[in-house]
Design a protein around this motif. Structure first.
Motif, short mmCIF file in Angstrom:
data_model
loop_
_atom_site.label_atom_id
_atom_site.label_comp_id
_atom_site.label_asym_id
_atom_site.label_seq_id
_atom_site.Cartn_x
_atom_site.Cartn_y
_atom_site.Cartn_z
N ARG A 18 0.83 -1.20 0.00
CA ARG A 18 0.00 0.00 0.00
C ARG A 18 0.87 1.26 0.00
O ARG A 18 0.65 2.18 -0.77
N LYS A 29 1.84 2.07 -9.62
CA LYS A 29 0.77 2.43 -8.67
C LYS A 29 1.22 3.60 -7.81
O LYS A 29 2.36 3.67 -7.38
N THR A 31 1.63 6.20 -4.61
CA THR A 31 1.90 6.08 -3.18
C THR A 31 0.58 6.00 -2.41
O THR A 31 -0.36 6.74 -2.71
N GLY A 32 0.52 5.11 -1.45
CA GLY A 32 -0.64 5.06 -0.56
C GLY A 32 -1.86 4.37 -1.12
O GLY A 32 -2.93 4.45 -0.54
N THR A 33 -1.71 3.67 -2.23
CA THR A 33 -2.82 2.90 -2.79
C THR A 33 -2.43 1.43 -2.77
O THR A 33 -1.30 1.08 -3.10
N ALA A 127 -3.41 9.67 -0.71
CA ALA A 127 -3.05 8.75 -1.80
C ALA A 127 -2.56 9.55 -2.99
O ALA A 127 -3.10 10.60 -3.33
N THR A 175 -1.54 4.96 -12.69
CA THR A 175 -1.81 3.56 -12.42
C THR A 175 -1.73 2.73 -13.71
O THR A 175 -2.30 3.12 -14.73
#
Length: 185
Positions: A18, A29, A31-33, A127, A175
């Motif tokens: 994550r 992806k 950061t924070g997802t 995020a 993403t």
């Protein structure tokens, strides 16, 4: 890659899946997802074919003999390995928990500082934003040197409060999922 503690596995911890941004040809992806290939609480659904970056990155809980409750999903803190070979440790506080007030955190951070290891703390942003980080060695040293755990916690919480008010920079990551040629379902 640093050697891993024998017999220690991530188990259900997916905090790095994550917190850590990725910008690879096959996987990108912010950061924070949570990575779309990650099953929350279970791990990677493409573990056998995961990208090399995912194969070699481990938090220090996997590398150093730290108690089991230092595991990031239990403590709320990812002890980052980047910089360890240069004498730097960053404790990335994903969420504030009672762990921050624990005597063994105070003792371990104190030991690192006594060994001239630079200790920093970081906080995640929203995020898609990079975390903010501050070196805390000199700020925490007075409480460490006097053995004052309450002053340590007070200083640590003041540092985290200050970091939370810092502007967070967007990571600029788009993403993209294509590990093994397919997108996650």
């Amino acid at each position: 890659m640093l050697p891993l503690v024998p017999g220690r596995t991530c188990g259900g911890c997916v905090e790095c899946c994550r917190a850590i941004p990725l910008s690879l040809p096959e996987l990108s992806k912010p950061t924070g997802t949570l990575c779309a290939y990650c099953v929350d609480g279970a791990g990677c659904s493409v573990h056998e074919i995961r990208p090399q970056a995912c194969r070699v990155w481990f938090c220090l809980w996997r590398v150093v003999e730290l108690p089991d409750d230092w595991r990031p999903d239990l403590s709320g803190v990812i002890v980052r390995p980047d910089g360890i070979e240069d004498g730097r440790i960053t404790l990335h506080v994903e969420r504030v928990t009672d762990f921050l007030a624990r005597a063994d955190l105070f003792a371990t951070v104190g030991q690192w500082i006594a060994e001239d290891i630079e200790v920093a703390f970081s906080l995640p942003g929203p995020a898609g934003h990079l975390p903010v980080r501050a070196v805390a060695t000199d700020w925490l040293r007075p409480a460490i040197e006097t053995g004052d755990a309450a002053a340590f916690l007070e200083r640590l919480m003041a540092l985290l409060d200050s970091l939370s008010r810092h502007p967070f920079e967007p990571d600029g990551i788009e993403t993209r999922y294509a590990v093994g040629g397919s997108a996650p379902v």
